[in-house]
Design a protein around this motif. Structure first.
Motif, PDB file in Angstrom:
ATOM      1  N   GLU A 292       0.817  -1.212   0.000  1.00 42.88           N
ATOM      2  CA  GLU A 292       0.000   0.000   0.000  1.00 42.88           C
ATOM      3  C   GLU A 292       0.852   1.264   0.000  1.00 42.88           C
ATOM      4  O   GLU A 292       1.963   1.274   0.543  1.00 42.88           O
ATOM      5  CB  GLU A 292      -0.893   0.033   1.256  1.00 42.88           C
ATOM      6  N   VAL A 293       0.294   2.342  -0.566  1.00 41.34           N
ATOM      7  CA  VAL A 293       0.971   3.638  -0.522  1.00 41.34           C
ATOM      8  C   VAL A 293       0.882   4.243   0.878  1.00 41.34           C
ATOM      9  O   VAL A 293       1.749   5.002   1.299  1.00 41.34           O
ATOM     10  CB  VAL A 293       0.349   4.586  -1.572  1.00 41.34           C
ATOM     11  N   LEU A 294      -0.161   3.901   1.620  1.00 43.71           N
ATOM     12  CA  LEU A 294      -0.366   4.398   2.983  1.00 43.71           C
ATOM     13  C   LEU A 294      -0.550   5.911   3.028  1.00 43.71           C
ATOM     14  O   LEU A 294       0.077   6.611   3.833  1.00 43.71           O
ATOM     15  CB  LEU A 294       0.772   3.944   3.904  1.00 43.71           C
ATOM     16  N   GLY A 295      -1.419   6.398   2.141  1.00 39.98           N
ATOM     17  CA  GLY A 295      -1.842   7.790   2.205  1.00 39.98           C
ATOM     18  C   GLY A 295      -3.008   7.928   3.174  1.00 39.98           C
ATOM     19  O   GLY A 295      -3.351   6.987   3.896  1.00 39.98           O
ATOM     20  N   TYR A 296      -3.605   9.112   3.174  1.00 37.93           N
ATOM     21  CA  TYR A 296      -4.809   9.301   3.984  1.00 37.93           C
ATOM     22  C   TYR A 296      -5.856   8.273   3.562  1.00 37.93           C
ATOM     23  O   TYR A 296      -6.061   8.032   2.371  1.00 37.93           O
ATOM     24  CB  TYR A 296      -5.432  10.681   3.742  1.00 37.93           C
ATOM     25  N   THR A 297      -6.551   7.703   4.525  1.00 35.20           N
ATOM     26  CA  THR A 297      -7.733   6.916   4.199  1.00 35.20           C
ATOM     27  C   THR A 297      -8.950   7.836   4.291  1.00 35.20           C
ATOM     28  O   THR A 297      -8.835   8.995   4.698  1.00 35.20           O
ATOM     29  CB  THR A 297      -7.923   5.757   5.186  1.00 35.20           C
ATOM     30  N   ASP A 298     -10.110   7.326   3.913  1.00 34.59           N
ATOM     31  CA  ASP A 298     -11.322   8.080   4.188  1.00 34.59           C
ATOM     32  C   ASP A 298     -11.310   8.476   5.663  1.00 34.59           C
ATOM     33  O   ASP A 298     -10.831   7.722   6.519  1.00 34.59           O
ATOM     34  CB  ASP A 298     -12.562   7.221   3.898  1.00 34.59           C
ATOM     35  N   ALA A 299     -11.844   9.666   5.960  1.00 32.50           N
ATOM     36  CA  ALA A 299     -11.807  10.163   7.339  1.00 32.50           C
ATOM     37  C   ALA A 299     -12.514   9.211   8.297  1.00 32.50           C
ATOM     38  O   ALA A 299     -12.138   9.091   9.465  1.00 32.50           O
ATOM     39  CB  ALA A 299     -12.441  11.556   7.408  1.00 32.50           C
ATOM     40  N   LEU A 300     -13.524   8.505   7.823  1.00 38.17           N
ATOM     41  CA  LEU A 300     -14.268   7.577   8.680  1.00 38.17           C
ATOM     42  C   LEU A 300     -13.584   6.218   8.782  1.00 38.17           C
ATOM     43  O   LEU A 300     -14.039   5.358   9.534  1.00 38.17           O
ATOM     44  CB  LEU A 300     -15.698   7.399   8.153  1.00 38.17           C
ATOM     45  N   GLY A 301     -12.524   6.027   8.029  1.00 37.51           N
ATOM     46  CA  GLY A 301     -11.766   4.772   8.120  1.00 37.51           C
ATOM     47  C   GLY A 301     -11.915   3.915   6.877  1.00 37.51           C
ATOM     48  O   GLY A 301     -12.784   4.148   6.027  1.00 37.51           O
ATOM     49  N   LEU A 302     -11.068   2.899   6.770  1.00 37.13           N
ATOM     50  CA  LEU A 302     -11.112   1.962   5.643  1.00 37.13           C
ATOM     51  C   LEU A 302     -12.427   1.186   5.659  1.00 37.13           C
ATOM     52  O   LEU A 302     -12.819   0.653   6.707  1.00 37.13           O
ATOM     53  CB  LEU A 302      -9.982   0.939   5.771  1.00 37.13           C
TER      54      LEU A 302
ATOM     55  N   SER B 263     -26.905  -6.354  14.655  1.00 32.23           N
ATOM     56  CA  SER B 263     -26.685  -5.878  13.305  1.00 32.23           C
ATOM     57  C   SER B 263     -26.352  -4.384  13.373  1.00 32.23           C
ATOM     58  O   SER B 263     -27.204  -3.576  13.727  1.00 32.23           O
ATOM     59  CB  SER B 263     -27.951  -6.127  12.486  1.00 32.23           C
ATOM     60  N   VAL B 264     -25.111  -4.057  13.091  1.00 31.10           N
ATOM     61  CA  VAL B 264     -24.683  -2.652  13.114  1.00 31.10           C
ATOM     62  C   VAL B 264     -24.220  -2.287  11.707  1.00 31.10           C
ATOM     63  O   VAL B 264     -23.236  -2.843  11.200  1.00 31.10           O
ATOM     64  CB  VAL B 264     -23.532  -2.425  14.120  1.00 31.10           C
ATOM     65  N   ASP B 265     -24.934  -1.366  11.079  1.00 35.85           N
ATOM     66  CA  ASP B 265     -24.581  -0.955   9.723  1.00 35.85           C
ATOM     67  C   ASP B 265     -23.158  -0.371   9.720  1.00 35.85           C
ATOM     68  O   ASP B 265     -22.865   0.517  10.520  1.00 35.85           O
ATOM     69  CB  ASP B 265     -25.588   0.091   9.234  1.00 35.85           C
ATOM     70  N   PRO B 266     -22.280  -0.854   8.834  1.00 36.45           N
ATOM     71  CA  PRO B 266     -20.906  -0.312   8.798  1.00 36.45           C
ATOM     72  C   PRO B 266     -20.876   1.211   8.649  1.00 36.45           C
ATOM     73  O   PRO B 266     -19.919   1.851   9.088  1.00 36.45           O
ATOM     74  CB  PRO B 266     -20.290  -0.991   7.579  1.00 36.45           C
ATOM     75  N   SER B 267     -21.917   1.787   8.043  1.00 30.28           N
ATOM     76  CA  SER B 267     -21.911   3.244   7.873  1.00 30.28           C
ATOM     77  C   SER B 267     -21.965   3.974   9.213  1.00 30.28           C
ATOM     78  O   SER B 267     -21.605   5.142   9.293  1.00 30.28           O
ATOM     79  CB  SER B 267     -23.087   3.687   7.003  1.00 30.28           C
ATOM     80  N   ARG B 268     -22.414   3.294  10.271  1.00 35.46           N
ATOM     81  CA  ARG B 268     -22.466   3.926  11.604  1.00 35.46           C
ATOM     82  C   ARG B 268     -21.171   3.741  12.382  1.00 35.46           C
ATOM     83  O   ARG B 268     -21.033   4.248  13.494  1.00 35.46           O
ATOM     84  CB  ARG B 268     -23.618   3.339  12.430  1.00 35.46           C
ATOM     85  N   ILE B 269     -20.239   3.005  11.804  1.00 40.86           N
ATOM     86  CA  ILE B 269     -18.979   2.709  12.494  1.00 40.86           C
ATOM     87  C   ILE B 269     -17.899   3.665  12.004  1.00 40.86           C
ATOM     88  O   ILE B 269     -17.666   3.779  10.801  1.00 40.86           O
ATOM     89  CB  ILE B 269     -18.562   1.245  12.247  1.00 40.86           C
ATOM     90  N   VAL B 270     -17.273   4.363  12.926  1.00 44.09           N
ATOM     91  CA  VAL B 270     -16.253   5.349  12.598  1.00 44.09           C
ATOM     92  C   VAL B 270     -14.932   4.886  13.205  1.00 44.09           C
ATOM     93  O   VAL B 270     -14.841   4.711  14.421  1.00 44.09           O
ATOM     94  CB  VAL B 270     -16.637   6.730  13.177  1.00 44.09           C
TER      95      VAL B 270
END
Lengths: 382, 382
Positions: A60-70, A88-95
């Protein structure tokens, strides 16, 4: 003209980190040190995590990831809730956050206005109180004692929690290791819902328990902010990667805070953490070591004059009442470090009043280092 | 009862990160994307850093480090100031942070009381303004235009900076790349000293310059807080490791903030960053690539209808005036991403008013990707 240092920036130290710095200085002088002060495993990350990090370093280049995470990590955390809690926890709610530390900053900023009052048990993790103060929030301490198993109770909330806007829970707790039962967690969540109180549940010690498993506030309160981390059970403190589960209506606020206050969590740590959920054998072996260390301390420490402890249901701490020895826990810890090499954290880190006569011992080290530390304490005389 | 999201937590997005998220989603659909939106090198860390990380992965437990950072890294940063700026900076004043992001949070909390007014140039890095707002500080924008080379000047300070408590400088600046001369920096530092203004100097783009080297505020103001990072010149964005140099009387406040708000910066990134100062050959080759990309854009973009730029003295940005094309830079960037695959950042990220007719292009990518992006832009019609 000499410029000011702000009042609000002058929060108290996290004393455990001060003790660690002193202990490291002592070690740098070639003297022996037994690290029972900072809450971290003496083991590193599990092998699978190290391998994943090594692979990501090459790939990996290891640049910034999305602010909410990979996304891969957010999906893995979601799968963890399905597996461990049948939730059941929607991944969109996980930061994904830079340790639980960043998650607390984001949660407090997103949920509370300046001046809001946030309740928490004393004794408790000092950073709760100190972050709240730095962000112009008002910590409201609930004086929890042996009768409450050092935890938040409805009685304490009713007696001391008038007009609060938020409540921080931690089960297993730091510094005591005590836990809140599922039934009590449900009652407290109901109380919060009825009184318009935002629940912030610190679940960083989940997975390190010596009896019943811990319940997540997600089971009882969809509006709770749940904070967790790869630091403790997953044995990855220095990797600085944690997470929060936020209610859907708080997500965009947290995303904007994360973009501006952090840009992104560490990339390599995120790639590595994806593998952590597949390392349960090694991690559970760590927990068996903690259990062994806990038994050892409970058996041997009384012979050193330490014999009153909070019930250590989980985490890797013993919170010892040393009122019969001192009302200056900081002085005692200083003497112990310099006279025995055993680094402990004074209770004032966790409870500024009553902590003058308590100490916290972390037993996440190797069993042999705990044995040696106990031997030193047994031969020491106040 | 539905709980509130706080007003103060609702800061604007860092739009570049929003664009990156959209661009990543487009890429995940198999469409091509040219990343000129986020300010980061397309290259990873230099080989020596990767090797140091690999060695630390094998050798170190990677637990929490001292909250102020590894002594070896603080010493290496001090040696860097001696070598690059002929400045003697005591390592004890150097604080390693989780990117420059954490350094800004600590600096603002330590230096300013809630309600304090902190001036900064518009256009400027949006996180300055947004972090200030989240921390109950008041950003005071100095409207810098072409006449000021988009930088803070004494005239702007006198005209718009009445009663300010702090001033943020950035040279080279984001989003323009313009720089402040040593003489102007000295004058501004003197003005700050005379008016009791705390200077916060963002020096994150030092090392990436196309003419004279950049001066550090440390040369002119011992009370300045200087912030820097391994993200840009050292090509380590996702590693999240930066630093700050703080006046001695602010050190303990920053240490306590770091202990409580972060515990420690990422350990592996710190071990790796120690090696970064020995990788100048590879890093200077990156800078030569940026220079080549810059020349290419300045030569070719006018053929695509973009021909008015701020003078890009350093960093890796072109700030383009597109008033002849649009007064809706966000809409234009959205169209460009979806019609050409070229991701750019709308000027409103940096200047909420005048940025409606500006764009930022980051030219830290590979030369071939910049060439392809330019070809797309040249064949696109508004």
């Amino acid at each position: 003209m000499v410029l000011k240092i702000s009042q609000r920036g002058q929060i108290p130290p996290f004393i455990a980190m001060d003790v660690m710095r002193d202990a490291n200085e002592r070690a740098a002088q070639g003297k022996d040190v037994f690290h029972l002060e900072v809450g971290q495993p003496s083991t590193g990350a599990p092998r699978g995590v190290i391998e994943a990090a090594r692979a990501a370093l090459s790939r990996e280049v290891l640049g910034y990831t999305d602010a909410l995470g990979l996304s891969a990590l957010r999906a893995a955390i979601s799968a963890h809730y399905a597996r461990t809690h049948k939730l059941s926890v929607d991944p969109s709610r996980i930061v994904v956050t830079t340790g639980s530390s960043a998650a607390f900053v984001f949660a407090f900023l997103a949920a509370f206005e300046p001046g809001d009052r946030v309740a928490l048990a004393a004794p408790g993790y000092p950073a709760y109180r100190n972050i709240l103060t730095a962000l112009d929030l008002v910590p409201v301490e609930l004086p929890a004692g042996a009768g409450e198993r050092y935890q938040v109770t409805l009685d304490l909330l009713r007696a001391h929690g008038k007009g609060i806007d938020g409540l921080i829970l931690a089960s297993p707790a730091n510094p005591t290791g005590t836990m809140i039962s599922a039934a009590d967690l449900a009652s407290i969540a109901r109380y919060c819902r009825e009184h318009g109180i935002r629940l912030v549940s610190d679940e960083i010690y989940h997975g390190i328990v010596y009896g019943d498993p811990a319940s997540s506030a997600l089971e009882f309160d969809p509006q709770a902010v749940v904070i967790n981390s790869f630091s403790k059970y997953y044995s990855m403190t220095g990797w600085r990667v944690g997470w929060m589960v936020v209610p859907a209506d708080m997500l965009r606020a947290v995303e904007c805070l994360a973009q501006n206050l952090a840009v992104s969590p560490p990339a390599l740590s995120q790639y590595a953490a994806v593998a952590a959920f597949d390392c349960r054998d090694e991690l559970d072996a760590n927990v068996r070591r903690y259990a062994e260390n806990r038994d050892l301390l409970l058996r041997e420490l009384p012979k050193a004059g330490f014999d009153r402890f909070a019930p250590s249901d989980g985490a890797f701490y013993l919170y010892a009442d040393v009122a019969h020895i001192t009302n200056d826990s900081e002085g005692l810890c200083h003497r112990l470090l310099h006279e025995t090499g055993v680094a402990l954290t004074p209770g004032i880190d966790f409870d500024r009043g009553r902590g003058r006569s308590t100490l916290r011992l972390c037993y996440a080290g190797s069993t042999s280092s705990i044995e040696q530390a106990v031997a030193r304490l047994k031969s020491w005389r106040p």
